[in-house]
Design a protein around this motif. Sequence first.
Motif, PDB file in Angstrom:
ATOM      1  N   TRP A  94       8.203   9.555   7.051  1.00  0.00           N
ATOM      2  CA  TRP A  94       7.287   8.421   7.225  1.00  0.00           C
ATOM      3  C   TRP A  94       7.999   7.077   7.115  1.00  0.00           C
ATOM      4  O   TRP A  94       7.532   6.072   7.653  1.00  0.00           O
ATOM      5  CB  TRP A  94       6.157   8.510   6.198  1.00  0.00           C
ATOM      6  CG  TRP A  94       5.195   9.613   6.469  1.00  0.00           C
ATOM      7  CD1 TRP A  94       5.040  10.759   5.746  1.00  0.00           C
ATOM      8  CD2 TRP A  94       4.257   9.681   7.549  1.00  0.00           C
ATOM      9  NE1 TRP A  94       4.058  11.548   6.327  1.00  0.00           N
ATOM     10  CE2 TRP A  94       3.566  10.901   7.427  1.00  0.00           C
ATOM     11  CE3 TRP A  94       3.938   8.829   8.608  1.00  0.00           C
ATOM     12  CZ2 TRP A  94       2.562  11.292   8.320  1.00  0.00           C
ATOM     13  CZ3 TRP A  94       2.947   9.209   9.511  1.00  0.00           C
ATOM     14  CH2 TRP A  94       2.272  10.438   9.360  1.00  0.00           C
ATOM     15  N   ASN A  95       9.118   7.034   6.412  1.00  0.00           N
ATOM     16  CA  ASN A  95       9.875   5.791   6.294  1.00  0.00           C
ATOM     17  C   ASN A  95      10.356   5.336   7.674  1.00  0.00           C
ATOM     18  O   ASN A  95      10.259   4.155   8.031  1.00  0.00           O
ATOM     19  CB  ASN A  95      11.066   6.028   5.358  1.00  0.00           C
ATOM     20  CG  ASN A  95      11.446   4.770   4.606  1.00  0.00           C
ATOM     21  OD1 ASN A  95      10.647   3.842   4.451  1.00  0.00           O
ATOM     22  ND2 ASN A  95      12.677   4.718   4.149  1.00  0.00           N
TER      23      ASN A  95
ATOM     24  N   ILE B 221       0.837  -1.210   0.000  1.00  0.00           N
ATOM     25  CA  ILE B 221       0.000   0.000   0.000  1.00  0.00           C
ATOM     26  C   ILE B 221       0.872   1.260   0.000  1.00  0.00           C
ATOM     27  O   ILE B 221       0.384   2.381   0.044  1.00  0.00           O
ATOM     28  CB  ILE B 221      -0.957  -0.038   1.227  1.00  0.00           C
ATOM     29  CG1 ILE B 221      -2.155   0.895   1.055  1.00  0.00           C
ATOM     30  CG2 ILE B 221      -0.233   0.246   2.526  1.00  0.00           C
ATOM     31  CD1 ILE B 221      -3.198   0.400   0.126  1.00  0.00           C
ATOM     32  N   ARG B 222       2.181   1.071  -0.083  1.00  0.00           N
ATOM     33  CA  ARG B 222       3.132   2.183  -0.010  1.00  0.00           C
ATOM     34  C   ARG B 222       2.851   3.224  -1.090  1.00  0.00           C
ATOM     35  O   ARG B 222       2.769   2.916  -2.275  1.00  0.00           O
ATOM     36  CB  ARG B 222       4.550   1.634  -0.177  1.00  0.00           C
ATOM     37  CG  ARG B 222       5.627   2.678  -0.068  1.00  0.00           C
ATOM     38  CD  ARG B 222       6.986   2.019  -0.068  1.00  0.00           C
ATOM     39  NE  ARG B 222       8.049   3.002  -0.021  1.00  0.00           N
ATOM     40  CZ  ARG B 222       9.239   2.798   0.492  1.00  0.00           C
ATOM     41  NH1 ARG B 222       9.550   1.631   1.007  1.00  0.00           N
ATOM     42  NH2 ARG B 222      10.157   3.743   0.493  1.00  0.00           N
ATOM     43  N   GLY B 223       2.686   4.468  -0.658  1.00  0.00           N
ATOM     44  CA  GLY B 223       2.465   5.567  -1.595  1.00  0.00           C
ATOM     45  C   GLY B 223       1.104   5.555  -2.281  1.00  0.00           C
ATOM     46  O   GLY B 223       0.886   6.290  -3.241  1.00  0.00           O
ATOM     47  N   ARG B 224       0.166   4.738  -1.797  1.00  0.00           N
ATOM     48  CA  ARG B 224      -1.150   4.631  -2.455  1.00  0.00           C
ATOM     49  C   ARG B 224      -2.249   5.184  -1.557  1.00  0.00           C
ATOM     50  O   ARG B 224      -2.210   5.006  -0.346  1.00  0.00           O
ATOM     51  CB  ARG B 224      -1.477   3.165  -2.757  1.00  0.00           C
ATOM     52  CG  ARG B 224      -0.492   2.502  -3.701  1.00  0.00           C
ATOM     53  CD  ARG B 224      -0.768   1.013  -3.807  1.00  0.00           C
ATOM     54  NE  ARG B 224      -2.028   0.739  -4.472  1.00  0.00           N
ATOM     55  CZ  ARG B 224      -2.165  -0.029  -5.549  1.00  0.00           C
ATOM     56  NH1 ARG B 224      -1.111  -0.605  -6.092  1.00  0.00           N
ATOM     57  NH2 ARG B 224      -3.341  -0.232  -6.092  1.00  0.00           N
ATOM     58  N   LYS B 225      -3.228   5.834  -2.194  1.00  0.00           N
ATOM     59  CA  LYS B 225      -4.401   6.309  -1.458  1.00  0.00           C
ATOM     60  C   LYS B 225      -5.434   5.178  -1.365  1.00  0.00           C
ATOM     61  O   LYS B 225      -5.422   4.244  -2.162  1.00  0.00           O
ATOM     62  CB  LYS B 225      -5.021   7.514  -2.168  1.00  0.00           C
ATOM     63  CG  LYS B 225      -4.090   8.700  -2.298  1.00  0.00           C
ATOM     64  CD  LYS B 225      -4.845   9.994  -2.561  1.00  0.00           C
ATOM     65  CE  LYS B 225      -5.571  10.002  -3.890  1.00  0.00           C
ATOM     66  NZ  LYS B 225      -4.649  10.165  -5.032  1.00  0.00           N
ATOM     67  N   ILE B 226      -6.345   5.292  -0.413  1.00  0.00           N
ATOM     68  CA  ILE B 226      -7.391   4.268  -0.260  1.00  0.00           C
ATOM     69  C   ILE B 226      -8.248   4.186  -1.522  1.00  0.00           C
ATOM     70  O   ILE B 226      -8.646   3.097  -1.953  1.00  0.00           O
ATOM     71  CB  ILE B 226      -8.255   4.564   0.988  1.00  0.00           C
ATOM     72  CG1 ILE B 226      -7.447   4.261   2.259  1.00  0.00           C
ATOM     73  CG2 ILE B 226      -9.551   3.745   0.974  1.00  0.00           C
ATOM     74  CD1 ILE B 226      -8.103   4.708   3.548  1.00  0.00           C
TER      75      ILE B 226
ATOM     76  N   LEU C 155       1.939   6.967   3.342  1.00  0.00           N
ATOM     77  CA  LEU C 155       2.417   8.354   3.305  1.00  0.00           C
ATOM     78  C   LEU C 155       3.906   8.488   3.004  1.00  0.00           C
ATOM     79  O   LEU C 155       4.424   9.602   2.925  1.00  0.00           O
ATOM     80  CB  LEU C 155       2.074   9.041   4.632  1.00  0.00           C
ATOM     81  CG  LEU C 155       0.580   9.358   4.817  1.00  0.00           C
ATOM     82  CD1 LEU C 155       0.242   9.556   6.282  1.00  0.00           C
ATOM     83  CD2 LEU C 155       0.195  10.594   4.007  1.00  0.00           C
ATOM     84  N   ILE C 156       4.613   7.356   2.851  1.00  0.00           N
ATOM     85  CA  ILE C 156       6.055   7.428   2.568  1.00  0.00           C
ATOM     86  C   ILE C 156       6.293   8.235   1.281  1.00  0.00           C
ATOM     87  O   ILE C 156       5.620   8.018   0.268  1.00  0.00           O
ATOM     88  CB  ILE C 156       6.661   6.004   2.454  1.00  0.00           C
ATOM     89  CG1 ILE C 156       6.727   5.358   3.846  1.00  0.00           C
ATOM     90  CG2 ILE C 156       8.067   6.051   1.840  1.00  0.00           C
ATOM     91  CD1 ILE C 156       7.140   3.896   3.854  1.00  0.00           C
ATOM     92  N   ASP C 157       7.197   9.184   1.344  1.00  0.00           N
ATOM     93  CA  ASP C 157       7.569  10.058   0.215  1.00  0.00           C
ATOM     94  C   ASP C 157       6.441  10.980  -0.246  1.00  0.00           C
ATOM     95  O   ASP C 157       6.470  11.485  -1.369  1.00  0.00           O
ATOM     96  CB  ASP C 157       8.084   9.236  -0.989  1.00  0.00           C
ATOM     97  CG  ASP C 157       9.357   8.476  -0.653  1.00  0.00           C
ATOM     98  OD1 ASP C 157      10.116   8.967   0.212  1.00  0.00           O
ATOM     99  OD2 ASP C 157       9.587   7.403  -1.238  1.00  0.00           O
ATOM    100  N   HIS C 158       5.440  11.210   0.602  1.00  0.00           N
ATOM    101  CA  HIS C 158       4.391  12.167   0.227  1.00  0.00           C
ATOM    102  C   HIS C 158       4.997  13.561   0.136  1.00  0.00           C
ATOM    103  O   HIS C 158       5.812  13.947   0.978  1.00  0.00           O
ATOM    104  CB  HIS C 158       3.253  12.156   1.256  1.00  0.00           C
ATOM    105  CG  HIS C 158       2.009  12.838   0.777  1.00  0.00           C
ATOM    106  ND1 HIS C 158       1.892  14.200   0.718  1.00  0.00           N
ATOM    107  CD2 HIS C 158       0.839  12.330   0.307  1.00  0.00           C
ATOM    108  CE1 HIS C 158       0.693  14.519   0.238  1.00  0.00           C
ATOM    109  NE2 HIS C 158       0.038  13.399  -0.017  1.00  0.00           N
ATOM    110  N   LYS C 159       4.609  14.302  -0.899  1.00  0.00           N
ATOM    111  CA  LYS C 159       5.233  15.610  -1.148  1.00  0.00           C
ATOM    112  C   LYS C 159       5.004  16.601  -0.009  1.00  0.00           C
ATOM    113  O   LYS C 159       5.886  17.381   0.332  1.00  0.00           O
ATOM    114  CB  LYS C 159       4.666  16.225  -2.433  1.00  0.00           C
ATOM    115  CG  LYS C 159       5.336  15.714  -3.691  1.00  0.00           C
ATOM    116  CD  LYS C 159       4.778  16.452  -4.896  1.00  0.00           C
ATOM    117  CE  LYS C 159       5.294  15.868  -6.192  1.00  0.00           C
ATOM    118  NZ  LYS C 159       4.495  16.328  -7.336  1.00  0.00           N
TER     119      LYS C 159
END
Length: 388
Positions: free
Chosen positions: A354-355, A129-134, A297-301
């Motif tokens: 977040w990482n 689910i890394r970097g993906r929205k629901i 949320l990992i790497d979210h801008k």
Amino acid sequence: MEDSHQHDHHHHPDDTHDHPPSSSPPTTGTCCKCGGPTTFAPPMPTPIFSPPPTYRPIRAPAIPPDPNSTRAIILSPVPQPQKVPILPPPYDFHTPTKRIHSPDDIRRFHDSFSGKNFLGFVVALSESIRGRKISDQCHESPTILAVLSILETLTLFADETPPVPQSARYGNVAYRTWHEKMSNSAESLILKLLPENLRPATVELVPYFADSFGNASRIDYGTGHETNFAAWLYCLARLGVVGEEDYPALVARVFVKYLDLMRKLQLLYCLEPAGSHGVWGLDDYHFLPFIFGSSQLIDHKYMKPKSIHNEDILENFSKEYLYLACIAFVKKVKKGVFAEHSPMLDDISGVPNWNKVNGGLLKMYKAEVLEKVPIMQHFLFGSIIKWE
């Protein structure tokens, strides 16, 4: 992945606080988080945790985490994802039983294939689910849709079973009626997921499933029950009923639906938190959505761990990100200053990315849930999740 922990910003002397640079000469102020001076790194605190100044827990006394075990968690490696091998025939399905009674039993479980592979499965779900929205598109197989239908049925049971008037604040007895309906339907609901040759597996699948929604006699719910739901999903993966292509949907569809159901039950029947750490816990009921949510949320801008303090962000994005949804829910059900009722979550908000949060939470889940005898003594072992 970086090997770190969510309390790093308090514990490492080489960390600096995230204060904006100023053109004026440096002055020493006091950090509102830890009381350290803001122009240089705070000194290493003697007990790793200092208790919140004014908060007094309403119920069980809050016990600060043991500094030694906290240090051990920080130094431990971040758990890594593992592939789940499909269980080969011939099958030997039988009623699963409790096997954990001591710390030695815990160590034996964690050294076993099932212990390592189950944790690896949780990490693989987190990675998926890394970097993906629901709301992002994901593969939804017939099995995923069938599991969602099962959770929908249990939600309807709750709608049909209103709480009864009673004076006690916690533990509405109508929950026992709901739990009985769920238990009585469990086998027929699960059979819909299984091909003919795997139908005998219900003898193992039903107990994990029935333990996923809380305890009927104590009318409580906690991270051990949540772990049973993850174990049930793990069993489906071991049986080949769900595959790796289903993992994003297992989190973004199935787990989200399960979380909605559990929050409904918590609020409707005032479920007691099972074995809550009081003010020292992450959350009274859940752990896994914080892991999955931090991975999203990992790497979210724009959104950083400190963004949980921004009410606009919580309001606008909690439907897309599990971590933010958890924070919003905590703020809804707990009144008062966030740093006082949830110091652990407040601490995590100071971690730089977040990482690090995700890695720290995975280590903490292993240590605080999967390695705790009071939680794992109820865990069951059969032929799918083997004792050794």
